[in-house]
Design a protein around this motif. Structure first.
Motif, PDB file in Angstrom:
ATOM      1  N   ASN A  43      78.063 -10.447  62.099  1.00 12.54           N
ATOM      2  CA  ASN A  43      76.827 -11.122  61.740  1.00 12.54           C
ATOM      3  C   ASN A  43      76.191 -11.765  62.962  1.00 12.54           C
ATOM      4  OD1 ASN A  43      77.163 -10.500  59.005  1.00 12.54           O
ATOM      5  ND2 ASN A  43      78.478 -12.301  58.696  1.00 12.54           N
ATOM      6  N   LEU A  44      74.854 -11.743  62.998  1.00 10.13           N
ATOM      7  CA  LEU A  44      74.118 -12.385  64.076  1.00 10.13           C
ATOM      8  C   LEU A  44      74.114 -13.891  63.869  1.00 10.13           C
ATOM      9  CD1 LEU A  44      71.030 -10.011  64.283  1.00 10.13           C
ATOM     10  CD2 LEU A  44      73.072  -9.980  65.704  1.00 10.13           C
ATOM     11  N   SER A  45      74.077 -14.640  64.957  1.00  9.73           N
ATOM     12  CA  SER A  45      74.014 -16.088  64.868  1.00  9.73           C
ATOM     13  C   SER A  45      73.186 -16.597  66.033  1.00  9.73           C
ATOM     14  CB  SER A  45      75.417 -16.702  64.912  1.00  9.73           C
ATOM     15  OG  SER A  45      76.064 -16.377  66.129  1.00  9.73           O
ATOM     16  N   GLY A  46      72.853 -17.893  65.984  1.00  7.65           N
ATOM     17  CA  GLY A  46      72.144 -18.493  67.093  1.00  7.65           C
ATOM     18  C   GLY A  46      70.638 -18.511  66.939  1.00  7.65           C
ATOM     19  N   TYR A  47      70.102 -18.204  65.764  1.00  2.00           N
ATOM     20  CA  TYR A  47      68.664 -18.282  65.570  1.00  2.00           C
ATOM     21  C   TYR A  47      68.231 -19.745  65.515  1.00  2.00           C
ATOM     22  CZ  TYR A  47      68.214 -13.293  64.589  1.00  2.00           C
ATOM     23  OH  TYR A  47      68.193 -11.939  64.704  1.00  2.00           O
ATOM     24  N   PHE A  48      67.009 -20.005  66.011  1.00  3.93           N
ATOM     25  CA  PHE A  48      66.482 -21.359  65.980  1.00  3.93           C
ATOM     26  C   PHE A  48      66.127 -21.785  64.561  1.00  3.93           C
ATOM     27  CE2 PHE A  48      65.686 -20.049  70.361  1.00  3.93           C
ATOM     28  CZ  PHE A  48      66.144 -21.160  71.046  1.00  3.93           C
ATOM     29  N   TRP A  49      65.658 -20.823  63.748  1.00  5.43           N
ATOM     30  CA  TRP A  49      65.271 -21.109  62.375  1.00  5.43           C
ATOM     31  C   TRP A  49      65.825 -20.009  61.474  1.00  5.43           C
ATOM     32  CZ3 TRP A  49      61.875 -21.390  66.515  1.00  5.43           C
ATOM     33  CH2 TRP A  49      61.441 -22.686  66.835  1.00  5.43           C
ATOM     34  N   PRO A  50      65.958 -20.288  60.168  1.00  2.04           N
ATOM     35  CA  PRO A  50      66.435 -19.245  59.247  1.00  2.04           C
ATOM     36  C   PRO A  50      65.496 -18.044  59.263  1.00  2.04           C
ATOM     37  CG  PRO A  50      66.492 -21.414  58.209  1.00  2.04           C
ATOM     38  CD  PRO A  50      65.757 -21.583  59.500  1.00  2.04           C
ATOM     39  N   ALA A  51      66.051 -16.852  59.395  1.00  5.36           N
ATOM     40  CA  ALA A  51      65.238 -15.631  59.463  1.00  5.36           C
ATOM     41  C   ALA A  51      64.879 -15.173  58.058  1.00  5.36           C
ATOM     42  CB  ALA A  51      65.995 -14.542  60.204  1.00  5.36           C
ATOM     43  N   ASP A  52      63.611 -14.788  57.883  1.00  6.07           N
ATOM     44  CA  ASP A  52      63.097 -14.306  56.611  1.00  6.07           C
ATOM     45  C   ASP A  52      63.085 -12.783  56.641  1.00  6.07           C
ATOM     46  OD1 ASP A  52      61.710 -13.617  54.355  1.00  6.07           O
ATOM     47  OD2 ASP A  52      60.053 -15.006  54.681  1.00  6.07           O
ATOM     48  N   ALA A  53      64.069 -12.176  55.973  1.00  9.48           N
ATOM     49  CA  ALA A  53      64.175 -10.714  55.969  1.00  9.48           C
ATOM     50  C   ALA A  53      63.316 -10.060  54.897  1.00  9.48           C
ATOM     51  CB  ALA A  53      65.640 -10.302  55.784  1.00  9.48           C
ATOM     52  N   SER A  54      62.679 -10.867  54.031  1.00 10.83           N
ATOM     53  CA  SER A  54      61.880 -10.296  52.947  1.00 10.83           C
ATOM     54  C   SER A  54      60.654  -9.546  53.449  1.00 10.83           C
ATOM     55  CB  SER A  54      61.444 -11.401  51.978  1.00 10.83           C
ATOM     56  OG  SER A  54      60.559 -12.312  52.614  1.00 10.83           O
ATOM     57  N   CYS A  55      60.237  -9.842  54.689  1.00 10.54           N
ATOM     58  CA  CYS A  55      59.066  -9.151  55.236  1.00 10.54           C
ATOM     59  C   CYS A  55      59.326  -7.661  55.427  1.00 10.54           C
ATOM     60  CB  CYS A  55      58.627  -9.782  56.549  1.00 10.54           C
ATOM     61  SG  CYS A  55      59.854  -9.694  57.867  1.00 10.54           S
ATOM     62  N   LEU A  56      60.582  -7.254  55.504  1.00  7.75           N
ATOM     63  CA  LEU A  56      60.883  -5.827  55.671  1.00  7.75           C
ATOM     64  C   LEU A  56      60.463  -5.044  54.431  1.00  7.75           C
ATOM     65  CD1 LEU A  56      64.403  -6.102  57.355  1.00  7.75           C
ATOM     66  CD2 LEU A  56      62.196  -5.670  58.456  1.00  7.75           C
ATOM     67  N   ALA A  57      60.625  -5.635  53.252  1.00  8.29           N
ATOM     68  CA  ALA A  57      60.171  -4.979  52.029  1.00  8.29           C
ATOM     69  C   ALA A  57      58.645  -4.858  52.022  1.00  8.29           C
ATOM     70  CB  ALA A  57      60.655  -5.758  50.805  1.00  8.29           C
ATOM     71  N   TRP A  58      57.969  -5.881  52.537  1.00  7.18           N
ATOM     72  CA  TRP A  58      56.506  -5.817  52.659  1.00  7.18           C
ATOM     73  C   TRP A  58      56.103  -4.711  53.643  1.00  7.18           C
ATOM     74  CZ3 TRP A  58      53.222  -6.614  56.851  1.00  7.18           C
ATOM     75  CH2 TRP A  58      51.861  -6.734  56.558  1.00  7.18           C
ATOM     76  N   LEU A  59      56.828  -4.594  54.760  1.00  7.70           N
ATOM     77  CA  LEU A  59      56.534  -3.538  55.735  1.00  7.70           C
ATOM     78  C   LEU A  59      56.701  -2.154  55.117  1.00  7.70           C
ATOM     79  CD1 LEU A  59      58.253  -4.963  58.959  1.00  7.70           C
ATOM     80  CD2 LEU A  59      55.792  -4.627  58.604  1.00  7.70           C
ATOM     81  N   ASP A  60      57.652  -2.015  54.218  1.00  8.89           N
ATOM     82  CA  ASP A  60      57.876  -0.721  53.569  1.00  8.89           C
ATOM     83  C   ASP A  60      56.633  -0.223  52.832  1.00  8.89           C
ATOM     84  OD1 ASP A  60      60.499  -0.653  54.441  1.00  8.89           O
ATOM     85  OD2 ASP A  60      61.311  -1.478  52.573  1.00  8.89           O
TER      86      ASP A  60
END
Length: 287
Positions: free
Chosen positions: A80-97
């Motif tokens: 798993n990735l770590s170290g982001y400054f803010w929580p990442a919003d992965a829901s935009c990938l569904a919008w990109l689809d």
């Protein structure tokens, strides 16, 4: 303007980080820090860097002690990735689809860029005026009540063709087939991710190495366009509109971006320079 070698692009000393922060005390601290860093790296047995021979042959020839092992991308990591400054919003990938291929303007300015109210509003109105699908990363720490109200009004007019997120997994976004343009501050990690995914750039550097990165993107690799400020120091909505349309209408930018993508990713394959450097470095650590 100065150059380190005739094969490298020129640099503007006024844009060096220790000369452009607007605070003499901070600039002195940065200058001393970089001086100490330069002295320290001379003690190192190996120096590895997230770049590639294909992107910077002249710079790496000038400094042969630096071993390129890039591009280092998030999807190459294990676990798993770590170290982001803010929580990442992965829901935009569904919008990109749901968006057409190579149609979306992806806007992200990294973790440090801050705009004043006038520039923020001009940017928002410019992005609205281009009338293309928009995915915009707006960091939570950059918003006050006035900016928030203004942005909500703009996005209300854009409607379902736009999406705002506070932070996201940028590698996944840039790797998405619907993304056609990356409006970026030209930080090096973002630059490597954009090039590695074959996405053309609109360049809006903020400070430090970002200005030189912009020069490589626009003048050396020719995979992007610069956004120019007017006499008052503002990037106007018309400038944004014009450059977006020029980038999307000229297919040569995308063609060159795909060529550079192939070049840098070739270096990570079994016989590539970056792969060999990384393997040799691992073997050295095991000794």
């Amino acid at each position: 303007m100065i150059t380190l070698t005739s094969s490298m692009p020129p640099m503007n000393p006024e844009q060096f980080v220790w000369a452009s922060l607007g605070n003499s005390n901070t600039e002195r601290i940065i200058f001393n820090l970089l001086g100490e860093t330069n002295r320290t790296v001379k003690l190192a047995d190996h120096i590895i860097c997230n770049t590639s021979y294909e992107l910077e042959p002249a710079a790496l020839a000038l400094f042969p002690e630096i071993l390129p092992i890039g591009p280092l991308l998030a999807d190459h990591q294990i676990g798993n990735l770590s170290g982001y400054f803010w929580p990442a919003d992965a829901s935009c990938l569904a919008w990109l689809d749901k968006q057409p291929e190579q149609s979306v303007i992806y806007v992200a300015f990294g973790s440090t860029t801050i705009f004043d109210q006038i520039q923020f509003e001009e940017l928002a109105l410019g992005l609205e005026a281009v009338k293309r699908p928009l995915l915009w990363v707006v960091r939570p720490d950059t918003m006050d009540e006035k900016s928030d109200m203004f942005l909500k009004a703009v996005m209300g007019r854009i409607g379902k063709h736009g999406r705002i997120v506070g932070w996201t997994h940028q590698q996944d976004v840039l790797n998405h087939p619907s993304v056609g343009c990356f409006l970026s501050h030209c930080g090096w990690n973002s630059t490597m991710e954009g090039v590695s995914n074959g996405v053309p750039f609109l360049c809006w550097p903020y400070f430090a190495d970002q200005f030189l990165n912009e020069t490589y993107i626009c003048n050396v690799w020719k995979v992007g366009l610069s956004l120019d400020k007017d006499a008052t120091g503002i990037v106007t909505r018309r400038e944004i509109m014009n450059k977006v349309e020029k980038l999307f209408s000229d297919k040569a930018f995308k063609e060159r971006a795909l060529i550079h993508q192939e070049m840098v990713m070739r270096g990570t394959q079994d016989n590539g320079c970056s792969n060999k450097n990384m393997s040799n470095f691992i073997e050295w650590m095991r000794m």
